[in-house]
Design an enzyme around this catalytic site. Structure first.
Site, PDB file in Angstrom:
ATOM      1  N   ARG A   1     -13.047 -20.371  36.559  1.00 45.28           N
ATOM      2  CA  ARG A   1     -13.611 -19.800  37.792  1.00 45.28           C
ATOM      3  C   ARG A   1     -14.000 -20.882  38.797  1.00 45.28           C
ATOM      4  O   ARG A   1     -14.510 -20.587  39.867  1.00 45.28           O
ATOM      5  CB  ARG A   1     -14.775 -18.896  37.454  1.00 45.28           C
ATOM      6  CG  ARG A   1     -15.838 -19.535  36.598  1.00 45.28           C
ATOM      7  CD  ARG A   1     -16.787 -18.488  36.014  1.00 45.28           C
ATOM      8  NE  ARG A   1     -17.736 -19.077  35.068  1.00 45.28           N
ATOM      9  CZ  ARG A   1     -17.482 -19.249  33.777  1.00 45.28           C
ATOM     10  NH1 ARG A   1     -16.303 -18.873  33.276  1.00 45.28           N
ATOM     11  NH2 ARG A   1     -18.371 -19.800  32.962  1.00 45.28           N
TER      12      ARG A   1
ATOM     13  N   HIS B   1     -19.856   2.571  55.863  1.00 46.05           N
ATOM     14  CA  HIS B   1     -19.376   3.944  55.648  1.00 46.05           C
ATOM     15  C   HIS B   1     -19.161   4.195  54.167  1.00 46.05           C
ATOM     16  O   HIS B   1     -18.401   5.075  53.776  1.00 46.05           O
ATOM     17  CB  HIS B   1     -18.072   4.151  56.439  1.00 46.05           C
ATOM     18  CG  HIS B   1     -18.203   3.759  57.875  1.00 46.05           C
ATOM     19  ND1 HIS B   1     -18.680   4.613  58.833  1.00 46.05           N
ATOM     20  CD2 HIS B   1     -17.995   2.570  58.484  1.00 46.05           C
ATOM     21  CE1 HIS B   1     -18.734   3.983  59.998  1.00 46.05           C
ATOM     22  NE2 HIS B   1     -18.308   2.748  59.816  1.00 46.05           N
TER      23      HIS B   1
ATOM     24  N   LYS C   1     -10.639 -10.023  23.822  1.00 44.31           N
ATOM     25  CA  LYS C   1      -9.208 -10.352  23.883  1.00 44.31           C
ATOM     26  C   LYS C   1      -8.591 -10.236  22.486  1.00 44.31           C
ATOM     27  O   LYS C   1      -7.545  -9.642  22.292  1.00 44.31           O
ATOM     28  CB  LYS C   1      -9.018 -11.783  24.390  1.00 44.31           C
ATOM     29  CG  LYS C   1      -9.316 -12.012  25.851  1.00 44.31           C
ATOM     30  CD  LYS C   1      -9.089 -13.509  26.155  1.00 44.31           C
ATOM     31  CE  LYS C   1      -9.336 -13.886  27.576  1.00 44.31           C
ATOM     32  NZ  LYS C   1      -9.143 -15.334  27.841  1.00 44.31           N
TER      33      LYS C   1
HETATM   34  O1  F6P Z   1     -12.217 -14.172  31.921  1.00 36.97           O
HETATM   35  C1  F6P Z   1     -12.065 -15.044  30.860  1.00 36.97           C
HETATM   36  C2  F6P Z   1     -11.179 -16.177  31.288  1.00 36.97           C
HETATM   37  O2  F6P Z   1     -11.118 -17.130  30.277  1.00 36.97           O
HETATM   38  C3  F6P Z   1     -11.632 -16.799  32.590  1.00 36.97           C
HETATM   39  O3  F6P Z   1     -12.674 -17.717  32.435  1.00 36.97           O
HETATM   40  C4  F6P Z   1     -10.348 -17.393  33.071  1.00 36.97           C
HETATM   41  O4  F6P Z   1     -10.398 -17.723  34.450  1.00 36.97           O
HETATM   42  C5  F6P Z   1      -9.390 -16.246  32.774  1.00 36.97           C
HETATM   43  O5  F6P Z   1      -9.861 -15.687  31.541  1.00 36.97           O
HETATM   44  C6  F6P Z   1      -7.942 -16.636  32.664  1.00 36.97           C
HETATM   45  O6  F6P Z   1      -7.796 -17.622  31.678  1.00 36.97           O
HETATM   46  P1  F6P Z   1      -6.448 -18.530  31.711  1.00 36.97           P
HETATM   47  O7  F6P Z   1      -6.479 -19.265  33.025  1.00 36.97           O
HETATM   48  O8  F6P Z   1      -6.576 -19.436  30.522  1.00 36.97           O
HETATM   49  O9  F6P Z   1      -5.275 -17.603  31.624  1.00 36.97           O
END
Ligand code: F6P
Length: 528
Positions: free
Chosen positions: A259, A375, A490
């Site tokens: 992020r 809105h 996941k």
């Molecule tokens: O949301 C979990 C996460 O690990 C994020 O921190 C990251 O940006 C996203 O999944 C995608 O991960 P990757 O870039 O390894 O595909």
């Protein structure tokens, strides 16, 4: 590490919030005719007016003491120097190095140089597709930090695009987003950018496999993939996945959080669609905010103030929400970007000592582009029962806007902020108004002004929020840079796919079993 609740400032703030409980924003303005000036700050080209927040000089004094007690200055320096502040993964969180120019490790500029050469080649037509045509469309395949940052920046700066390929972002794994996009594109002129830090994210791998099939359906030329696929990853095996030459692989490092990664080669879609000079301007704007964050005293430090205002709302006024209202179509993805930045960083319940905390941490972040929000949920903000703080983000000028349209945006933004604070009962004509029509006012907001929405000011804005998040994590004594909460889901999804296929659901809970049965039944009937 220090628990914030043991700081003398914490106890003083708890007393202070009681003392302030009957003081309204109107009282605060009546007590200081210079309040608007005294509770405003300019840094890195941005202007922050936080005078409509329910804080006094005393409040800020106590909040900055709380930050000092948490060791913020030293921890800020540690983060900026690339120390291993991400203590659960034992790695730095050194996204600031990505924009530090010659002060950064040489491999960063080397990789940016590779990215620049590639983007220039695609944009000037020297990089061609399998049948000799120029690339006209870029498709970024990624999710989370491998999507939200580049997507938001490309949209925010789309008014500045001069030539170059169009860019499309595909994150969702349900197939529809990709199919609807590819239906409009030509394989011969489309470049896929597969972005994944781990190169193990199921959504991205699934979309990349579908994209590869789409390309292969158009040509039997086995060399085509090398003209139409590049990878961006911290995983050195990324290019191997598609048997691509090394030249098609762009890298970044494990000390760049997903992020926090748009400043790296993850941002290649930005440079492809807008040009490398724009990307470098974005970096420069962020670097300017970094410099401010690193050097300004706590009380004149914009990321510190933004972070502490959130802590005042979250931990002392008990409001665990923060609304983001950007008054520009170009910033319509900003709330979604900040949701991941803030909530994936500070959605934590365990402190650095491994103790479950007994105080609130990350707030829920939500919002929508204004004036649309007027809105949608401004009614809730103006007349509902909750007093939720709003960050208005207002660029004073944006591309492709007439003076009249600009005037309307500015007036609308300032009006909403003013009405949140004043309500409508101060207005004589409404003195006798029935209560159904009354707006109580005394509702908090901050307003962040960008003189114009260009790469430099956008870079400063995004760095501001990155550092705001860090400030809060330090006070809360949590790790802003890991995300263990998303890993388990996941893995479970992967196992469920097998169980949904085999029908072996005995190990699952009754609800999951019932829901899975619905899917299996539907799938069965769909086959008939
Ligand atoms: O949301 C979990 C996460 O690990 C994020 O921190 C990251 O940006 C996203 O999944 C995608 O991960 P990757 O870039 O390894 O595909």
């Amino acid at each position: 590490m220090t628990r914030p609740t043991t700081s003398p400032a914490w106890k003083a703030l708890q007393e202070h919030v009681e003392q302030q409980s009957n003081t309204t924003l109107a009282d605060l303005f009546a007590a200081d005719e210079q309040r608007a000036q005294n509770f405003s700050l300019t840094a890195a080209g941005l202007h922050l007016d936080y005078s409509k927040q329910p804080v006094t000089e005393r409040t800020l004094e106590l909040l900055t003491s709380l930050a000092a007690d948490a060791g913020l200055p030293l921890k800020t320096q540690a983060m900026l120097k690339g120390e291993r502040v991400n203590y659960t993964e034992d790695r730095p969180a050194w996204h600031t190095a990505l924009r530090a120019g010659e002060d950064a490790p040489p491999e960063i500029e080397a990789e940016l140089h590779r990215m620049e050469a590639f983007c220039t080649a695609v944009r000037d037509g020297s990089w061609l597709g399998y049948n000799g045509q120029r690339i006209t469309d870029i498709v970024n395949l990624g999710v989370g930090g491998s999507d939200l940052g580049p997507r938001m920046v490309c949209h925010a700066l789309s008014g500045h695009a001069k030539g170059g390929p169009s860019v499309h972002f595909i994150a969702n794994a349900d197939g529809a987003e990709l199919a609807l996009t590819l239906n409009k594109l030509e394989p011969a002129t489309t470049l896929f950018v597969v972005v994944s830090k781990t190169f193990g994210t199921a959504e991205t791998r699934s979309n990349a496999d579908s994209a590869l099939s789409w390309l292969r359906s158009a040509t039997s030329d086995t060399g085509a993939i090398a003209r139409h696929f590049i990878t961006v990853s911290a995983n050195p095996k990324a290019t191997e996945t598609f048997n691509l030459p090394d030249a098609n692989g762009f890298t970044f490092w494990d000390w760049v959080g997903g992020r926090y990664s748009l400043w790296s080669t993850v941002g290649i879609g930005i440079a492809l669609s807008l040009g490398m000079p724009v990307f470098r301007e974005l970096l420069a704007g962020a670097a300017e905010m970094d410099q401010h964050f690193a050097t300004a005293p706590l009380k004149q430090n914009m990321p510190v103030l933004l972070g502490l205002l959130g802590i005042w709302q979250n931990n002392f006024l008990g409001v665990g929400q923060q609304v983001i209202l950007p008054y520009s179509y170009y910033l319509e993805y900003l709330p979604a970007y900040l949701q991941q930045l803030e909530m994936e960083s500070n959605g934590k319940r365990v402190d650095s000592d491994g103790q479950v905390v007994d105080y609130a941490t990350g707030a829920s972040i939500w919002g929508q582009v204004g004036t649309n929000a007027q809105h949608a949920f401004l009614q809730w903000l103006q007349q509902g029962t909750a007093k939720i703080p709003v960050d208005f983000v207002l660029p004073l000028t944006v591309p492709l806007q007439t003076p009249e349209q600009q005037l309307f945006q500015v007036a609308s933004c300032l009006a909403q902020s003013a009405v949140l604070m004043r309500g409508n009962q101060a207005d004589n004509s409404t003195a006798a108004m029935d209560i159904q029509r009354q707006l109580p006012g005394d509702r908090p907001s901050s307003t962040l002004i960008l003189p114009t929405l260009d790469a430099r000011h956008l870079g400063a804005l995004l760095a501001l929020y990155e550092h705001k998040v860090f400030v809060q994590s330090v006070v809360w004594d949590i790790n802003a840079f890991d995300q263990w909460g998303v890993e388990h889901g996941k893995h479970m999804a992967s196992g469920l796919m097998d169980d949904l296929t085999s029908g072996e659901l005995g190990q699952h809970d009754p609800s999951t079993r019932n829901l899975a049965a619905k899917f299996i039944e539907r799938r069965g009937s769909a086959k008939n």
